[in-house]
Design a protein around this motif. Structure first.
Motif, PDB file in Angstrom:
ATOM      1  N   ALA A 190      -2.173  13.000  -1.155  1.00  0.00           N
ATOM      2  CA  ALA A 190      -3.543  13.392  -1.515  1.00  0.00           C
ATOM      3  C   ALA A 190      -4.515  12.711  -0.557  1.00  0.00           C
ATOM      4  CB  ALA A 190      -3.842  12.988  -2.961  1.00  0.00           C
ATOM      5  N   PRO A 191      -5.729  13.249  -0.410  1.00  0.00           N
ATOM      6  CA  PRO A 191      -6.698  12.622   0.498  1.00  0.00           C
ATOM      7  C   PRO A 191      -7.089  11.217   0.043  1.00  0.00           C
ATOM      8  CG  PRO A 191      -7.753  14.323  -0.830  1.00  0.00           C
ATOM      9  CD  PRO A 191      -6.284  14.462  -1.046  1.00  0.00           C
ATOM     10  N   ILE A 192      -7.311  10.343   1.023  1.00  0.00           N
ATOM     11  CA  ILE A 192      -7.794   8.982   0.775  1.00  0.00           C
ATOM     12  C   ILE A 192      -9.289   8.957   1.052  1.00  0.00           C
ATOM     13  CG2 ILE A 192      -7.650   6.567   1.465  1.00  0.00           C
ATOM     14  CD1 ILE A 192      -5.161   7.582  -0.004  1.00  0.00           C
ATOM     15  N   LEU A 193     -10.069   8.490   0.064  1.00  0.00           N
ATOM     16  CA  LEU A 193     -11.520   8.429   0.184  1.00  0.00           C
ATOM     17  C   LEU A 193     -11.943   6.968   0.229  1.00  0.00           C
ATOM     18  CD1 LEU A 193     -12.412  11.123  -2.542  1.00  0.00           C
ATOM     19  CD2 LEU A 193     -11.720  11.471  -0.156  1.00  0.00           C
ATOM     20  N   ASN A 194     -12.667   6.607   1.261  1.00  0.00           N
ATOM     21  CA  ASN A 194     -13.099   5.224   1.469  1.00  0.00           C
ATOM     22  C   ASN A 194     -14.360   4.931   0.668  1.00  0.00           C
ATOM     23  OD1 ASN A 194     -13.791   2.705   2.412  1.00  0.00           O
ATOM     24  ND2 ASN A 194     -13.861   3.267   4.570  1.00  0.00           N
ATOM     25  N   LEU A 195     -14.242   4.040  -0.294  1.00  0.00           N
ATOM     26  CA  LEU A 195     -15.384   3.628  -1.108  1.00  0.00           C
ATOM     27  C   LEU A 195     -16.029   2.352  -0.582  1.00  0.00           C
ATOM     28  CD1 LEU A 195     -14.007   4.327  -4.702  1.00  0.00           C
ATOM     29  CD2 LEU A 195     -15.233   5.847  -3.149  1.00  0.00           C
ATOM     30  N   ALA A 213       0.819  -1.211   0.000  1.00  0.00           N
ATOM     31  CA  ALA A 213       0.000   0.000   0.000  1.00  0.00           C
ATOM     32  C   ALA A 213       0.854   1.263   0.000  1.00  0.00           C
ATOM     33  CB  ALA A 213      -0.936  -0.016   1.203  1.00  0.00           C
ATOM     34  N   LYS A 214       1.965   1.249   0.741  1.00  0.00           N
ATOM     35  CA  LYS A 214       2.829   2.427   0.817  1.00  0.00           C
ATOM     36  C   LYS A 214       3.306   2.848  -0.568  1.00  0.00           C
ATOM     37  CE  LYS A 214       7.296   4.041   2.559  1.00  0.00           C
ATOM     38  NZ  LYS A 214       8.498   3.702   3.368  1.00  0.00           N
ATOM     39  N   ASP A 215       3.803   1.903  -1.347  1.00  0.00           N
ATOM     40  CA  ASP A 215       4.346   2.225  -2.658  1.00  0.00           C
ATOM     41  C   ASP A 215       3.249   2.691  -3.610  1.00  0.00           C
ATOM     42  OD1 ASP A 215       6.734   1.416  -1.574  1.00  0.00           O
ATOM     43  OD2 ASP A 215       6.795  -0.505  -2.632  1.00  0.00           O
ATOM     44  N   THR A 216       2.113   1.995  -3.563  1.00  0.00           N
ATOM     45  CA  THR A 216       0.998   2.369  -4.438  1.00  0.00           C
ATOM     46  C   THR A 216       0.508   3.778  -4.118  1.00  0.00           C
ATOM     47  OG1 THR A 216       0.294   0.055  -4.602  1.00  0.00           O
ATOM     48  CG2 THR A 216      -1.326   1.733  -5.191  1.00  0.00           C
ATOM     49  N   ALA A 217       0.312   4.068  -2.835  1.00  0.00           N
ATOM     50  CA  ALA A 217      -0.217   5.369  -2.427  1.00  0.00           C
ATOM     51  C   ALA A 217       0.759   6.495  -2.727  1.00  0.00           C
ATOM     52  CB  ALA A 217      -0.553   5.351  -0.940  1.00  0.00           C
ATOM     53  N   THR A 218       2.033   6.263  -2.469  1.00  0.00           N
ATOM     54  CA  THR A 218       3.026   7.307  -2.716  1.00  0.00           C
ATOM     55  C   THR A 218       3.047   7.711  -4.182  1.00  0.00           C
ATOM     56  OG1 THR A 218       4.410   6.490  -0.890  1.00  0.00           O
ATOM     57  CG2 THR A 218       5.479   7.897  -2.532  1.00  0.00           C
ATOM     58  N   ILE A 219       3.032   6.735  -5.062  1.00  0.00           N
ATOM     59  CA  ILE A 219       3.098   7.019  -6.487  1.00  0.00           C
ATOM     60  C   ILE A 219       1.791   7.590  -7.018  1.00  0.00           C
ATOM     61  CG2 ILE A 219       3.456   6.024  -8.774  1.00  0.00           C
ATOM     62  CD1 ILE A 219       5.976   6.283  -6.986  1.00  0.00           C
ATOM     63  N   LEU A 220       0.662   6.922  -6.732  1.00  0.00           N
ATOM     64  CA  LEU A 220      -0.609   7.386  -7.291  1.00  0.00           C
ATOM     65  C   LEU A 220      -0.981   8.779  -6.792  1.00  0.00           C
ATOM     66  CD1 LEU A 220      -2.918   4.224  -7.344  1.00  0.00           C
ATOM     67  CD2 LEU A 220      -1.555   5.208  -9.195  1.00  0.00           C
ATOM     68  N   ALA A 234      -6.586  12.857  -5.450  1.00  0.00           N
ATOM     69  CA  ALA A 234      -7.228  12.002  -4.447  1.00  0.00           C
ATOM     70  C   ALA A 234      -7.075  10.559  -4.884  1.00  0.00           C
ATOM     71  CB  ALA A 234      -8.705  12.335  -4.271  1.00  0.00           C
ATOM     72  N   ILE A 235      -7.050   9.663  -3.905  1.00  0.00           N
ATOM     73  CA  ILE A 235      -7.118   8.226  -4.162  1.00  0.00           C
ATOM     74  C   ILE A 235      -8.355   7.705  -3.441  1.00  0.00           C
ATOM     75  CG2 ILE A 235      -6.017   5.974  -3.953  1.00  0.00           C
ATOM     76  CD1 ILE A 235      -3.327   7.409  -3.725  1.00  0.00           C
ATOM     77  N   MET A 263      -2.368   3.523   3.315  1.00  0.00           N
ATOM     78  CA  MET A 263      -2.276   4.454   2.188  1.00  0.00           C
ATOM     79  C   MET A 263      -2.300   5.903   2.676  1.00  0.00           C
ATOM     80  SD  MET A 263      -4.115   3.100  -1.259  1.00  0.00           S
ATOM     81  CE  MET A 263      -5.786   3.294  -0.691  1.00  0.00           C
ATOM     82  N   ALA A 264      -3.180   6.183   3.630  1.00  0.00           N
ATOM     83  CA  ALA A 264      -3.303   7.551   4.130  1.00  0.00           C
ATOM     84  C   ALA A 264      -1.994   8.052   4.744  1.00  0.00           C
ATOM     85  CB  ALA A 264      -4.427   7.639   5.150  1.00  0.00           C
ATOM     86  N   GLU A 265      -1.266   7.163   5.398  1.00  0.00           N
ATOM     87  CA  GLU A 265       0.010   7.543   6.012  1.00  0.00           C
ATOM     88  C   GLU A 265       1.056   7.902   4.970  1.00  0.00           C
ATOM     89  OE1 GLU A 265       1.219   4.336   8.484  1.00  0.00           O
ATOM     90  OE2 GLU A 265      -0.433   4.594   9.926  1.00  0.00           O
TER      91      GLU A 265
END
Length: 326
Positions: free
Chosen positions: A129-134, A92-99, A105-106, A123-125
């Protein structure tokens, strides 16, 4: 309230948004709905991009986000995680940092039990960008906000409304506890009298019940739990009969327990126990014939299509508030 303080704020659970902040989201939702009805353009997120990561299937959530961001002037990238490097073990760290470096927003849906919410918080850490829970294994704040909007729209004042969240039998697929859990925590904050009803074995976690009772006490509402289905329907202003899986019996799913409670079904007979103007709600998709009779979900007390439509307006509000700004 300074709305700029909400820009960049993660939307993982409504518990982490205070009443004034949620009211702001509702105000924006109603404003966007009016403008949509009048054909007024709302390019509040022009040239903004959101990444939509889905670990599960979706109809309302995906399309409300994609259509919503387009109507706000932006663009949503739909990401099926089975086609991403996540499926090969990327963390999650790598995905969130890049996206997050590519977007504003992710938004992510991950309902895997004891994984989903932790994944979002990881991801939020690491996201800029803000993380939105779907929807995750514990929360569905997008649905909760749309439900609250629908209740305010149809009933006006929420104070002292009798709202029953009722487990119902279904066979369509194993449904997470995130929708009833979110409703149980949110509705008492708006001074509703909330009843949670389910057969033995389909309890929500103890911490949810404790928090729901605390929310009720702080906001002049009430919260109770019963294993008597008919009790939950009696004099109810709003009923929300919906299936959820047995986290207690996870991972085997409690199939025997499920089949033992086929009588937990929303019928015209039990609806007659409720208030004359009772409102039937469901997050959809409903397991017709099991959770609910067609004559109820298609009947005069049902607001499920308006409730689903509000998913668009509340999604747009969440994106406008969290992704907006100069």
């Amino acid at each position: 309230m300074k709305t700029e303080l909400l820009r960049g704020k993660d939307f993982i659970t409504l518990q982490e948004w205070d009443r004034e902040e949620i009211d702001t989201l509702l105000d924006v939702s109603f404003d966007l709905k009016r403008k949509f009805a009048m054909g007024i353009d709302t390019p509040y997120l022009e040239y903004k991009t959101a990444m939509l990561m889905f670990f599960e299937e979706s109809t309302r959530t995906r399309n409300s986000m994609e259509a919503g961001l387009a109507q706000l002037g932006g663009h949503a990238n739909f990401l099926d995680t089975s086609t991403m490097q996540v499926s090969h073990g990327e963390v999650a760290k790598d995905t969130a940092t890049i996206l997050s470096s590519y977007s504003h927003a992710i938004a992510c849906r991950n309902c895997f039990w004891e994984i989903g919410n932790d994944y979002l918080r990881n991801m939020a850490e690491n996201s800029s960008a803000p993380i939105l829970n779907l929807q995750c294994d514990l929360y569905h704040p997008m649905q909760g906000l749309a439900d609250l909007m629908t209740i305010q729209e149809k009933k006006g004042e929420t104070k002292e409304l009798n709202v029953s969240i009722i487990w119902s039998y279904a066979t369509s697929h194993k449904k997470p506890i995130s929708v009833p859990l979110t409703q149980a925590l949110l509705f008492p904050r708006y001074s509703m009298n909330v009843t949670l009803a389910h057969p033995e074995g389909f309890e929500l976690p103890d911490w949810v019940i404790e928090q729901a009772k605390e929310n009720a006490e702080k906001n002049n509402g009430t919260f109770k739990v019963t294993d008597d289905m008919e009790e939950a329907y009696k004099e109810a202003d709003i009923v929300i009969p919906k299936n959820w899986g047995s986290w207690v019996n996870h991972p085997d799913g409690g199939e025997d327990l499920l089949e033992a409670n086929k009588d937990w079904k929303c019928t015209e007979e039990v609806m007659d126990l409720a208030a004359d103007d009772v409102m039937y709600m469901h997050a959809l998709p409903a397991d017709r014939g099991n959770e609910v009779e067609d004559s109820v979900i298609d009947g005069p007390h049902s607001v499920v299509y308006g409730e689903a439509e509000n998913r668009l307006h509340t999604a747009k509000a969440v994106m406008t508030v969290t992704m907006g700004g100069k």
